[in-house]
Design a protein around this motif. Structure first.
Motif, PDB file in Angstrom:
ATOM      1  N   LEU A  62       0.827  -1.212   0.000  1.00 44.25           N
ATOM      2  CA  LEU A  62       0.000   0.000   0.000  1.00 44.25           C
ATOM      3  C   LEU A  62       0.859   1.259   0.000  1.00 44.25           C
ATOM      4  N   ILE A  63       1.913   1.244   0.819  1.00 47.32           N
ATOM      5  CA  ILE A  63       2.803   2.407   0.883  1.00 47.32           C
ATOM      6  C   ILE A  63       3.544   2.586  -0.433  1.00 47.32           C
ATOM      7  N   ALA A  64       4.011   1.476  -1.010  1.00 47.42           N
ATOM      8  CA  ALA A  64       4.745   1.559  -2.280  1.00 47.42           C
ATOM      9  C   ALA A  64       3.870   2.108  -3.397  1.00 47.42           C
ATOM     10  N   LEU A  65       2.581   1.762  -3.386  1.00 50.50           N
ATOM     11  CA  LEU A  65       1.649   2.229  -4.420  1.00 50.50           C
ATOM     12  C   LEU A  65       0.963   3.537  -4.038  1.00 50.50           C
ATOM     13  N   ASP A  66       1.308   4.065  -2.847  1.00 48.89           N
ATOM     14  CA  ASP A  66       0.714   5.310  -2.353  1.00 48.89           C
ATOM     15  C   ASP A  66      -0.799   5.187  -2.211  1.00 48.89           C
ATOM     16  N   HIS A  67      -1.244   4.016  -1.742  1.00 49.25           N
ATOM     17  CA  HIS A  67      -2.674   3.778  -1.519  1.00 49.25           C
ATOM     18  C   HIS A  67      -3.013   3.705  -0.034  1.00 49.25           C
ATOM     19  N   ALA A  68      -2.039   4.045   0.813  1.00 54.88           N
ATOM     20  CA  ALA A  68      -2.233   3.864   2.250  1.00 54.88           C
ATOM     21  C   ALA A  68      -3.204   4.874   2.854  1.00 54.88           C
ATOM     22  N   GLN A  69      -3.559   5.937   2.123  1.00 54.24           N
ATOM     23  CA  GLN A  69      -4.421   6.962   2.673  1.00 54.24           C
ATOM     24  C   GLN A  69      -5.903   6.651   2.530  1.00 54.24           C
ATOM     25  N   LYS A  70      -6.255   5.625   1.764  1.00 54.32           N
ATOM     26  CA  LYS A  70      -7.653   5.281   1.589  1.00 54.32           C
ATOM     27  C   LYS A  70      -8.200   4.656   2.865  1.00 54.32           C
ATOM     28  N   TRP A  71      -9.392   5.074   3.241  1.00 56.01           N
ATOM     29  CA  TRP A  71      -9.967   4.606   4.499  1.00 56.01           C
ATOM     30  C   TRP A  71     -10.197   3.095   4.500  1.00 56.01           C
ATOM     31  N   SER A  72     -10.604   2.552   3.364  1.00 56.32           N
ATOM     32  CA  SER A  72     -10.832   1.107   3.292  1.00 56.32           C
ATOM     33  C   SER A  72      -9.533   0.340   3.526  1.00 56.32           C
ATOM     34  N   ASN A  73      -8.445   0.844   2.957  1.00 58.32           N
ATOM     35  CA  ASN A  73      -7.154   0.192   3.165  1.00 58.32           C
ATOM     36  C   ASN A  73      -6.673   0.351   4.609  1.00 58.32           C
ATOM     37  N   LEU A  74      -6.888   1.542   5.161  1.00 53.67           N
ATOM     38  CA  LEU A  74      -6.494   1.774   6.548  1.00 53.67           C
ATOM     39  C   LEU A  74      -7.265   0.862   7.501  1.00 53.67           C
ATOM     40  N   ALA A  75      -8.532   0.595   7.165  1.00 53.06           N
ATOM     41  CA  ALA A  75      -9.331  -0.292   8.010  1.00 53.06           C
ATOM     42  C   ALA A  75      -8.744  -1.701   8.023  1.00 53.06           C
ATOM     43  N   TRP A  76      -8.316  -2.187   6.854  1.00 51.28           N
ATOM     44  CA  TRP A  76      -7.712  -3.520   6.787  1.00 51.28           C
ATOM     45  C   TRP A  76      -6.374  -3.557   7.516  1.00 51.28           C
ATOM     46  N   VAL A  77      -5.598  -2.483   7.375  1.00 53.28           N
ATOM     47  CA  VAL A  77      -4.315  -2.410   8.081  1.00 53.28           C
ATOM     48  C   VAL A  77      -4.547  -2.416   9.592  1.00 53.28           C
ATOM     49  N   GLY A  78      -5.520  -1.633  10.053  1.00 61.42           N
ATOM     50  CA  GLY A  78      -5.823  -1.585  11.479  1.00 61.42           C
ATOM     51  C   GLY A  78      -6.326  -2.914  12.015  1.00 61.42           C
ATOM     52  N   LEU A  79      -7.196  -3.576  11.256  1.00 57.89           N
ATOM     53  CA  LEU A  79      -7.723  -4.870  11.683  1.00 57.89           C
ATOM     54  C   LEU A  79      -6.591  -5.902  11.792  1.00 57.89           C
ATOM     55  N   GLY A  80      -5.710  -5.897  10.802  1.00 57.73           N
ATOM     56  CA  GLY A  80      -4.572  -6.816  10.835  1.00 57.73           C
ATOM     57  C   GLY A  80      -3.650  -6.522  12.008  1.00 57.73           C
ATOM     58  N   TRP A  81      -3.435  -5.241  12.271  1.00 58.94           N
ATOM     59  CA  TRP A  81      -2.550  -4.858  13.370  1.00 58.94           C
ATOM     60  C   TRP A  81      -3.119  -5.293  14.711  1.00 58.94           C
ATOM     61  N   TRP A  82      -4.410  -5.101  14.919  1.00 63.50           N
ATOM     62  CA  TRP A  82      -5.025  -5.499  16.175  1.00 63.50           C
ATOM     63  C   TRP A  82      -4.990  -7.019  16.354  1.00 63.50           C
ATOM     64  N   THR A  83      -5.114  -7.754  15.262  1.00 62.79           N
ATOM     65  CA  THR A  83      -4.994  -9.215  15.334  1.00 62.79           C
ATOM     66  C   THR A  83      -3.586  -9.612  15.771  1.00 62.79           C
ATOM     67  N   ILE A  84      -2.586  -8.922  15.232  1.00 58.97           N
ATOM     68  CA  ILE A  84      -1.189  -9.186  15.607  1.00 58.97           C
ATOM     69  C   ILE A  84      -0.968  -8.884  17.086  1.00 58.97           C
ATOM     70  N   ILE A  85      -1.465  -7.752  17.545  1.00 57.54           N
ATOM     71  CA  ILE A  85      -1.273  -7.362  18.934  1.00 57.54           C
ATOM     72  C   ILE A  85      -1.986  -8.324  19.882  1.00 57.54           C
ATOM     73  N   PHE A  86      -3.169  -8.792  19.502  1.00 57.27           N
ATOM     74  CA  PHE A  86      -3.880  -9.791  20.306  1.00 57.27           C
ATOM     75  C   PHE A  86      -3.028 -11.046  20.460  1.00 57.27           C
ATOM     76  N   GLN A  87      -2.450 -11.507  19.356  1.00 57.53           N
ATOM     77  CA  GLN A  87      -1.604 -12.697  19.407  1.00 57.53           C
ATOM     78  C   GLN A  87      -0.305 -12.419  20.166  1.00 57.53           C
ATOM     79  N   ALA A  88       0.197 -11.182  20.076  1.00 57.60           N
ATOM     80  CA  ALA A  88       1.397 -10.820  20.837  1.00 57.60           C
ATOM     81  C   ALA A  88       1.144 -10.932  22.338  1.00 57.60           C
ATOM     82  N   GLY A  89      -0.061 -10.581  22.784  1.00 57.34           N
ATOM     83  CA  GLY A  89      -0.415 -10.748  24.188  1.00 57.34           C
ATOM     84  C   GLY A  89      -0.413 -12.207  24.599  1.00 57.34           C
ATOM     85  N   ILE A  90      -0.934 -13.080  23.733  1.00 58.28           N
ATOM     86  CA  ILE A  90      -0.924 -14.517  24.022  1.00 58.28           C
ATOM     87  C   ILE A  90       0.509 -15.031  24.086  1.00 58.28           C
TER      88      ILE A  90
END
Length: 210
Positions: free
Chosen positions: A122-150
């Motif tokens: 997304l960053i390489a294509l300069d598409h990171a500012q789209k809200w739909s893409n940011l939502a997927w990035v945020g969802l993925g990040w929260w999944t990672i952090i949840f697993q990091a807690g485990i």
């Protein structure tokens, strides 16, 4: 940079608080979600320090993907991540006090690699500012952090350091300390979770200092 931070201070604060909250939910999901009520400010700072490991790994891989700007690299990372996480999920047994370190780390790395590949793309294509893409990035990040807690609580369940806890009611040996706060100590003894209030604790000593 300071102008950017001032402009997005609310969003950054919300993202930080959400990250800490989800990390702690993942941590206590493995050992007992009801213990989440024992969290205080000092534990939030602790959570931030520990979760920085996942942040650093994800950031480093994302930087590599952006610099390489290779679709093949991104596909390779996503494929490796899917394979590794699938192995971990198949052999993972939820809600057990067995550490299961290989499985938990496999799932964590398996989540980080595709997320880093997607975010880097997304960053390489300069598409990171789209809200739909940011939502997927945020969802993925929260999944990672949840697993990091485990993963973090799995590390502590497998810790070789044991403690002797002297209380008003007696002495507890072979204890591993999971969390300490102003409220008291959260211990695991004989594969059972035990909470000792601060007022009941007389002394805590390392059982196997050698």
């Amino acid at each position: 940079m300071f102008d950017y931070l001032n402009k997005h201070a609310s969003a950054i604060s919300l993202a930080t608080i959400s990250t800490l909250a989800i990390f702690n939910v993942g941590y206590f999901w493995k050992i007992g979600i009801h213990f989440l009520g024992l969290i205080d400010i000092s534990n939030l700072v602790y959570s931030l320090g520990v979760s920085l490991t996942a942040i650093s790994i994800g950031g480093a891989i994302t930087a590599i993907v952006v610099r390489a700007s290779s679709a093949w690299l991104q596909i390779l990372l996503a494929g490796i991540g899917a394979t590794v996480s699938t192995w971990g999920i198949v052999y993972f047994q939820p809600r057990t006090l067995d550490p299961q370190l290989p499985q938990n780390f496999a799932i964590l790395i398996g989540f980080i690699l595709p997320w880093a590949a997607f975010t880097g793309r997304l960053i390489a294509l300069d598409h990171a500012q789209k809200w739909s893409n940011l939502a997927w990035v945020g969802l993925g990040w929260w999944t990672i952090i949840f697993q990091a807690g485990i993963c973090q609580v799995s590390i502590e369940l497998a810790d070789r350091f044991m403690y002797v806890v002297n209380t008003k009611a007696g002495v507890i040996v072979d204890a591993r300390i999971l969390r300490s706060s102003s409220a008291g100590l959260l211990l695991v003894v004989d594969k059972r979770i035990t909470f000792i209030p601060q007022g009941e604790i007389r002394a805590v000593s390392l059982q196997n200092p050698e």
